[in-house]
Motif scaffolding. Structure first.
Motif, PDB file in Angstrom:
ATOM      1  N   THR A  43      -4.450   2.942  -0.741  1.00  0.00           N
ATOM      2  CA  THR A  43      -5.345   3.055   0.933  1.00  0.00           C
ATOM      3  C   THR A  43      -6.142   2.156   0.881  1.00  0.00           C
ATOM      4  O   THR A  43      -6.367   1.636   2.216  1.00  0.00           O
ATOM      5  CB  THR A  43      -6.186   4.213   1.590  1.00  0.00           C
ATOM      6  N   ASP A  44      -6.925   1.546   0.122  1.00  0.00           N
ATOM      7  CA  ASP A  44      -7.342   0.372   0.710  1.00  0.00           C
ATOM      8  C   ASP A  44      -7.376  -0.620  -0.544  1.00  0.00           C
ATOM      9  O   ASP A  44      -6.742  -1.084  -1.582  1.00  0.00           O
ATOM     10  CB  ASP A  44      -8.764   0.353   0.600  1.00  0.00           C
ATOM     11  N   ASP A  77       1.392   3.147  -3.581  1.00  0.00           N
ATOM     12  CA  ASP A  77       0.170   4.820  -2.597  1.00  0.00           C
ATOM     13  C   ASP A  77      -1.287   4.230  -3.227  1.00  0.00           C
ATOM     14  O   ASP A  77      -1.815   5.382  -3.594  1.00  0.00           O
ATOM     15  CB  ASP A  77       0.496   5.731  -3.122  1.00  0.00           C
ATOM     16  N   PHE A  87       0.799  -0.728  -0.102  1.00  0.00           N
ATOM     17  CA  PHE A  87      -0.023   0.393   0.050  1.00  0.00           C
ATOM     18  C   PHE A  87       0.307   0.646   0.158  1.00  0.00           C
ATOM     19  O   PHE A  87       0.786   2.277  -1.134  1.00  0.00           O
ATOM     20  CB  PHE A  87      -1.014   0.064   1.559  1.00  0.00           C
ATOM     21  N   ARG A  88       2.427   1.312   0.843  1.00  0.00           N
ATOM     22  CA  ARG A  88       2.980   2.444   1.362  1.00  0.00           C
ATOM     23  C   ARG A  88       3.299   2.302  -0.331  1.00  0.00           C
ATOM     24  O   ARG A  88       3.628   3.671  -1.337  1.00  0.00           O
ATOM     25  CB  ARG A  88       3.875   2.131   2.413  1.00  0.00           C
TER      26      ARG A  88
END
Length: 212
Positions: free
Chosen positions: A195-196, A193, A189-190
């Protein structure tokens, strides 16, 4: 053939009038409304409900990209064609990311503009051909930047996320612990970029890690 109803949102009166006259010459397109800024344009669309919206980028109150975002947020599914002087690929990429249907430069020939209008009215996407190589190169560059640092194991986890697997299923498939799966997902996710899991799955599909 039914006339295509168009609304023009552009802050230059002479530009709007010139486009209107050109588009209506053959009778297959009718301009049903005009607005001089983004806010006025959105109000106009709520009442006129055209087939296609011609949208400039540089405008007072709300620029064209902000108008496009607002339309998408409200789920107002008008077909939107950005008609702009900007040939910088960053504007085009942003418009595509938001979900624009077409993108044409103001120095294009009338035939190109009309082709774009008819294409998006039929549900297709139309990016001015001269801009397509720039868009592809920029998207490839962005893909490489986002993918940088993803390990082989993280790519495996990403593929399984895109297939709709839960953490326990991924752990069983890869013969690792659920805690390790959670760590991999946090790193994925990081790095890309998002978030789900839905966004991660879309990323995986968009970048050809999985096929739909």
């Amino acid at each position: 053939m039914r006339q295509v109803k168009v609304v023009i949102i552009d802050d230059h009166v002479m530009v709007r009038e010139g486009i209107k006259q050109l588009l209506e010459i053959d009778g297959d397109i009718v301009v049903v409304g005009e607005a001089g800024d983004g806010e006025e344009g959105i109000k106009l669309l709520e009442t006129l409900k055209p087939d296609v919206v011609l949208l400039d980028i540089n405008m007072p109150k709300m620029n064209g990209l902000e108008v496009l975002e607002e339309l998408k947020m409200r789920k107002l599914n008008y077909r939107v064609l950005i008609l702009t002087i900007h040939n910088e690929v960053e504007y085009l990429v942003k418009a595509v990311e938001i979900g624009v249907d077409g993108y044409v430069l103001k120095d294009s020939e009338l035939a190109v503009l009309k082709k774009a209008i008819f294409s998006i009215n039929e549900g297709k996407t139309y990016i001015q051909p001269s801009l397509t190589p720039l868009l592809k190169a920029k998207l490839d560059q962005m893909k490489e930047t986002k993918e940088e640092g993803l390990t082989k194991r993280e790519i495996e986890v990403l593929k399984l996320i895109a297939r709709g697997m839960y953490n326990k299923e991924i752990a069983d498939e890869l013969i690792i612990s659920e805690k390790t799966v959670k760590n991999h997902i946090s790193n994925i996710f990081r790095k890309i970029d998002v978030t789900d899991r839905t966004q991660a799955a879309i990323f995986a599909i968009k970048h050809s890690y999985v096929e739909i």
